[in-house]
Design an enzyme around this catalytic site. Structure first.
Site, mmCIF file in Angstrom:
data_model
loop_
_atom_site.group_PDB
_atom_site.id
_atom_site.type_symbol
_atom_site.label_atom_id
_atom_site.label_comp_id
_atom_site.label_asym_id
_atom_site.label_seq_id
_atom_site.Cartn_x
_atom_site.Cartn_y
_atom_site.Cartn_z
ATOM 1 N N SER A 50 52.934 44.663 40.045
ATOM 2 C CA SER A 50 51.579 44.748 40.616
ATOM 3 C C SER A 50 51.035 43.425 41.130
ATOM 4 O O SER A 50 49.882 43.347 41.548
ATOM 5 C CB SER A 50 50.581 45.277 39.574
ATOM 6 O OG SER A 50 50.964 46.534 39.105
ATOM 7 N N THR A 153 47.676 43.823 37.534
ATOM 8 C CA THR A 153 46.936 42.768 38.250
ATOM 9 C C THR A 153 46.521 41.675 37.290
ATOM 10 O O THR A 153 46.107 41.966 36.171
ATOM 11 C CB THR A 153 45.671 43.368 38.892
ATOM 12 O OG1 THR A 153 46.068 44.208 39.940
ATOM 13 C CG2 THR A 153 44.732 42.298 39.421
ATOM 14 N N THR A 171 46.921 40.163 43.262
ATOM 15 C CA THR A 171 47.506 41.500 43.086
ATOM 16 C C THR A 171 48.251 41.972 44.333
ATOM 17 O O THR A 171 47.965 41.500 45.440
ATOM 18 C CB THR A 171 46.385 42.531 42.782
ATOM 19 O OG1 THR A 171 46.956 43.788 42.442
ATOM 20 C CG2 THR A 171 45.459 42.739 43.972
ATOM 21 N N ARG A 181 44.902 49.081 53.160
ATOM 22 C CA ARG A 181 43.951 49.205 52.055
ATOM 23 C C ARG A 181 43.752 47.852 51.345
ATOM 24 O O ARG A 181 44.697 47.142 51.066
ATOM 25 C CB ARG A 181 44.472 50.245 51.058
ATOM 26 C CG ARG A 181 43.541 50.471 49.853
ATOM 27 C CD ARG A 181 43.963 49.663 48.659
ATOM 28 N NE ARG A 181 43.211 50.033 47.447
ATOM 29 C CZ ARG A 181 43.252 49.324 46.321
ATOM 30 N NH1 ARG A 181 44.002 48.249 46.241
ATOM 31 N NH2 ARG A 181 42.546 49.703 45.263
ATOM 32 N N VAL A 182 42.510 47.544 51.079
ATOM 33 C CA VAL A 182 42.170 46.334 50.335
ATOM 34 C C VAL A 182 41.421 46.751 49.083
ATOM 35 O O VAL A 182 40.557 47.630 49.124
ATOM 36 C CB VAL A 182 41.294 45.397 51.208
ATOM 37 C CG1 VAL A 182 40.749 44.238 50.395
ATOM 38 C CG2 VAL A 182 42.109 44.882 52.399
ATOM 39 N N GLY A 183 41.765 46.140 47.963
ATOM 40 C CA GLY A 183 41.128 46.502 46.695
ATOM 41 C C GLY A 183 39.987 45.573 46.332
ATOM 42 O O GLY A 183 39.422 44.874 47.180
ATOM 43 N N ASP A 184 39.657 45.552 45.052
ATOM 44 C CA ASP A 184 38.544 44.731 44.567
ATOM 45 C C ASP A 184 38.915 43.262 44.392
ATOM 46 O O ASP A 184 38.051 42.390 44.428
ATOM 47 C CB ASP A 184 38.070 45.264 43.208
ATOM 48 C CG ASP A 184 39.198 45.237 42.176
ATOM 49 O OD1 ASP A 184 40.289 45.784 42.459
ATOM 50 O OD2 ASP A 184 39.010 44.649 41.091
ATOM 51 N N THR A 204 40.119 44.599 36.486
ATOM 52 C CA THR A 204 41.432 45.171 36.807
ATOM 53 C C THR A 204 41.295 46.692 36.759
ATOM 54 O O THR A 204 40.384 47.218 36.136
ATOM 55 C CB THR A 204 42.506 44.673 35.816
ATOM 56 O OG1 THR A 204 43.755 45.308 36.110
ATOM 57 C CG2 THR A 204 42.144 44.987 34.376
ATOM 58 N N GLY A 205 42.194 47.363 37.452
ATOM 59 C CA GLY A 205 42.122 48.816 37.480
ATOM 60 C C GLY A 205 41.918 49.334 38.891
ATOM 61 O O GLY A 205 42.204 48.625 39.857
#
Ligand code: SD4
Length: 291
Positions: A50, A153, A171, A181-184, A204-205
């Site tokens: 990850s 992450t 991450t 796609r982009v995460g937090d 995380t998550g």
């Protein structure tokens, strides 16, 4: 209340990452050097699917990376949707220190990396990621399994002996995400927030669930209003649960410290843990959870 310096990071691989961060402090590095060095260790960990270029790819079979870094005086930098860069955290730091911007994404981030002398890695999946991707393609079903496939992450927050704070987060994001796609993790205030006046938090998550509530910023602001790190993380989980559907399928975990050296964590489901290091010890601690 813990002694300073103090380093916290998410999940099991937080232990070696904390060691690397403490080592950097001992050799004269600043807290920003330490949180960068710490997560660089994870970015190279071939067992971690990850973080880093060995991470699981998106649906097209391409691994794309997100990272952010922040110091307690409000300086910050991040990169999103980058390819072929071994240490996105160092690229995020370069964005912070060498550009007038906070965030660079995709091809532009890659061009900036080249101009800064970052080597471009060959675009190929690690053996473990390639095997997992082939297996996934048999059904191509998009169903993140909490605590398993998106487990790893790393978010790190730290305080030096003088009480200065910094944090980092890096991450490869959710496995089999849509391309782009982009995460937090690269979003300042979602995956990471640091303020020398109050404290620091990281997440995380499932990134979408965390962005929705500005998770890390929310926790720092709750601490500013007097909550302990643990209470602030628990309140953020409550907020997250109230704003997300299908909560039984969503894992998210928060980790925070305040400027006094108090530590707290909380998660939606059991299974979240973090590593906590001082000069004396480096230990793994299980977080409490809502369910
Ligand atoms: C993301 N928050 O991109 C990351 C994934 C993660 O442990 O934290 N995995 O949504």
């Amino acid at each position: 209340i813990n002694s300073k310096p103090l380093i916290l990071s998410t999940w099991n691989h937080g232990l070696p990452a904390n060691d690397a961060a403490i080592q950097r402090l001992k050799s004269g590095g600043s807290i920003i050097d330490a949180v960068e060095a710490g997560v660089k260790d994870t970015e190279l960990d071939m067992d971690n699917l990850s973080v880093g270029l060995q991470g699981l790819p998106d649906r097209e079979g391409i691994t794309t990376l997100d990272a952010s870094i922040m110091t307690g005086d409000g300086s910050c930098g991040s990169v999103a949707f980058v390819r072929q860069i071994k240490h996105p955290i160092s690229l995020a730091r370069a964005v912070m220190e060498k550009t007038p911007h906070v965030m660079l994404a995709g091809e532009g981030a890659r061009q900036f990396a080249i101009s800064e002398g970052f080597p471009l890695e060959k675009e190929e999946l690690s053996p473990k990621a390639a095997e997992a991707y082939q297996e996934w393609k048999k059904t191509s079903q998009y169903k993140p399994i909490i605590n398993i496939e998106n487990h790893d992450t790393i978010g790190m927050i730290g305080m030096d002996a003088n009480g200065n704070l910094a944090g980092s987060c890096t991450t490869s994001g959710l496995a089999y995400k849509m391309h782009g796609r982009v995460g937090d993790s690269p979003i300042i205030g979602a995956g990471l927030f640091v303020d020398n006046e109050v404290g620091a938090a990281t997440a995380t998550g499932l990134g979408e669930s965390i962005i929705r509530i500005c998770g890390a910023f929310l926790i720092v602001e709750l601490m500013r209003q007097g909550r302990s790190p643990r209470e602030a993380c628990e309140e953020a989980v409550r907020r997250l649960i109230s704003k997300n559907k299908n909560i039984k399928d969503i894992q998210a975990g928060f980790l925070a410290m305040n400027k006094d050296g108090e530590v707290g964590a909380f998660a939606v489901h059991p299974g979240f843990n973090y590593a906590q290091a001082t000069l004396q010890e480096n230990v793994l601690i299980d977080s409490k959870s809502h369910f």
